[in-house]
Scaffold this active site. Structure first.
Site, mmCIF file in Angstrom:
data_model
loop_
_atom_site.group_PDB
_atom_site.id
_atom_site.type_symbol
_atom_site.label_atom_id
_atom_site.label_comp_id
_atom_site.label_asym_id
_atom_site.label_seq_id
_atom_site.Cartn_x
_atom_site.Cartn_y
_atom_site.Cartn_z
ATOM 1 N N SER A 1 -1.406 -0.812 -4.514
ATOM 2 C CA SER A 1 -1.918 0.462 -5.012
ATOM 3 C C SER A 1 -1.572 1.551 -4.011
ATOM 4 C CB SER A 1 -3.444 0.401 -5.212
ATOM 5 O OG SER A 1 -4.121 0.571 -3.981
ATOM 6 N N MET B 1 5.175 1.507 -3.817
ATOM 7 C CA MET B 1 6.303 2.126 -4.512
ATOM 8 C C MET B 1 7.562 1.261 -4.419
ATOM 9 S SD MET B 1 5.878 6.206 -3.753
ATOM 10 C CE MET B 1 5.499 6.117 -2.005
ATOM 11 N N GLU C 1 0.839 -1.192 0.000
ATOM 12 C CA GLU C 1 0.000 0.000 0.000
ATOM 13 C C GLU C 1 0.878 1.246 0.000
ATOM 14 O OE1 GLU C 1 -4.096 -1.273 2.340
ATOM 15 O OE2 GLU C 1 -2.538 -0.220 3.464
ATOM 16 N N CYS C 2 0.599 2.162 -0.891
ATOM 17 C CA CYS C 2 1.253 3.471 -0.948
ATOM 18 C C CYS C 2 2.777 3.299 -0.939
ATOM 19 C CB CYS C 2 0.759 4.365 0.179
ATOM 20 S SG CYS C 2 1.011 6.133 -0.143
ATOM 21 N N GLY C 3 3.465 3.605 0.157
ATOM 22 C CA GLY C 3 4.916 3.442 0.184
ATOM 23 C C GLY C 3 5.340 2.023 -0.131
#
Length: 447
Positions: free
Chosen positions: A434, A338, A333-335
């Protein structure tokens, strides 16, 4: 949910952000704990940082309460669990008391006022008195009469300049029949450090115990703690449900946890444990691999952009993560999303290789705010549920997506106002992720 002693509750709210809610909340928690009062805490809305400070101040887990993303049973269950075994539960508001977004289905707008109305907890309103005196009473009157089902039980004035200033504003407010329970002089030396997503995290705040103790002494000196405790009331809502907000990703879930991966909703991991899942933690920054016996891996959000060079250099972690994705689901999720991607460009424009499980390439050199609630439907079967499952979440980051690669999207999302956001996230084999921080199943929220 097992029967147990339930705390009475109250809400610390304000007319707007930046008024002093966190100062009052943390100081109050520390001051009450120093008195030997068992105090618990909760946070209204999708916030990761404040609950960690709450936990540091109380010694107990804090919990998020979110009327937009959570259905009534989940919301009531989390509130009841947070209050169990405590003498007092303090809920910190987000933004202004009545601020929210567009209502969706069976849930509300996400405003703290909806929590106040549902639970019946009185509101202790923090009012910034800087630049005004009797006019503060007009503001308080407006807040006290805006909704009949929300009770302003008391006021704490912030940024008062003198005893005369306090008397002018306080007398006018008390003439409304609303007590003033404290007045805080300006104390810039007590502020907590900040960065782009809010406060610097609790674990990174130097001398946090001393800072909290100082805040506690400050609040104890300027606020009538006995009257604040007497203000609290038991929740009028039901005890809700113990069903986890999201089904566990697996039976043994490996969770990345260090300074780069900290944004985990307490109610999610507590719900997984209550459902029988085992949680195993590992540190990507220490170049650790996910535990070999895990049957799912979770990379939560955090601040990987601050540690991108170190993550890129940790070849054991990156290789182990790629190997894990050959056997078990790996979800970011998020970080975390990435870090699962091909590259991450930091704020200085330096591009760092990431794990390469997904094709996404992200950048902090080209900052753009992405903020808001998300209603998302899964586009394929997976560990988060079967295709079509509706999930409620929130997005808050400054990263730009340079390229998403050739991976299939994970979700189709809409914003809180119903606006179509299109396909989001990525999935490739057992790897998926995501930018959306998931909060709860849509089915739980909307029946």
């Amino acid at each position: 949910m097992p029967e147990g002693r339930m705390a009475s509750g109250l809400i610390i709210a304000a007319p707007a952000s930046g008024t002093g809610k966190t100062t009052l909340t943390l100081g109050l928690l520390a001051a009450l704990r120093a008195r030997g009062i068992g105090v618990g805490a909760a946070k209204s809305g999708p916030d990761y940082i404040d609950p960690a400070f709450h936990r540091a101040a109380t010694g107990r887990p804090s919990v998020n309460l979110d009327t937009w993303a959570m259905g009534p049973d989940l919301l009531d269950g989390l509130a009841a669990r947070a209050a169990e075994g405590a003498d007092l539960l303090v809920c910190e508001a987000l933004m202004g008391l009545f601020d929210g977004v567009a209502a969706f289905g069976a849930t509300g707008t996400g405003s703290t006022a909806e929590i106040a109305a549902r639970t019946g907890w009185p509101v202790l309103l923090v009012v910034n008195a800087k630049g005004q005196s009797q006019s503060a009473a007009a503001l308080v009157k407006g807040f006290a009469t805006y909704r009949d089902d929300v009770t302003i039980g008391g006021v704490v004035l912030n940024n008062v300049g003198s005893p005369r200033h306090t008397a002018l504003a306080g007398t006018a407010i008390e003439a409304l029949g609303i007590p003033v329970l404290g007045a805080l002089p300006r104390a810039p030396d007590l502020s907590l450090p900040e960065r782009h997503l809010g406060l610097v995290q609790a674990d990174e705040t130097e001398g946090l115990s001393e800072r909290l103790a100082a805040l506690g002494r400050f609040i104890a000196e300027h606020v009538d703690l006995d009257r604040v405790v007497a203000l609290a009331k038991p929740s009028q809502a039901g005890r809700g449900s113990d069903v986890p907000a999201l089904a566990p990703l697996g039976q043994r879930i490996a969770i990345a946890r260090d300074a780069a991966f900290t944004f985990v909703y307490p109610h999610l991991t507590a719900g997984w444990q209550a459902a029988g899942a085992e949680l195993r933690f590992f540190s990507p920054l220490a170049d650790e691999a996910p535990p070999a016996d895990a049957d799912a891996v979770y990379l939560p959000g955090g601040y990987p952009e601050l540690h991108a060079a170190r993550l890129a250099a940790n070849h054991a972690f990156r290789g182990a993560l790629r190997a894990a994705a050959e056997r078990v689901p790996v979800y970011g999720e998020c970080g975390g999303y990435m870090v699962m991607g091909e590259t991450l460009e930091d704020a200085d424009g330096v591009t760092h290789p990431m794990a390469g499980l997904l094709g996404v390439r992200t950048s902090f050199a080209k900052r753009r705010l992405h903020l808001g609630y998300r209603r998302a439907a899964l586009l394929a079967d997976g560990p988060l549920g079967p295709a079509g499952t509706v999930l409620m979440g929130h997005e808050f980051h400054y990263a730009s997506t340079l390229a998403r690669g050739e991976d299939a999207p994970l979700l189709h999302a809409t914003a809180a106002d119903g606006g179509d956001l299109g396909a989001l996230g990525s999935r490739r084999g057992l790897a998926l992720g995501s930018f959306v921080h998931l909060i709860a199943r849509g089915g739980t929220a909307h029946g």
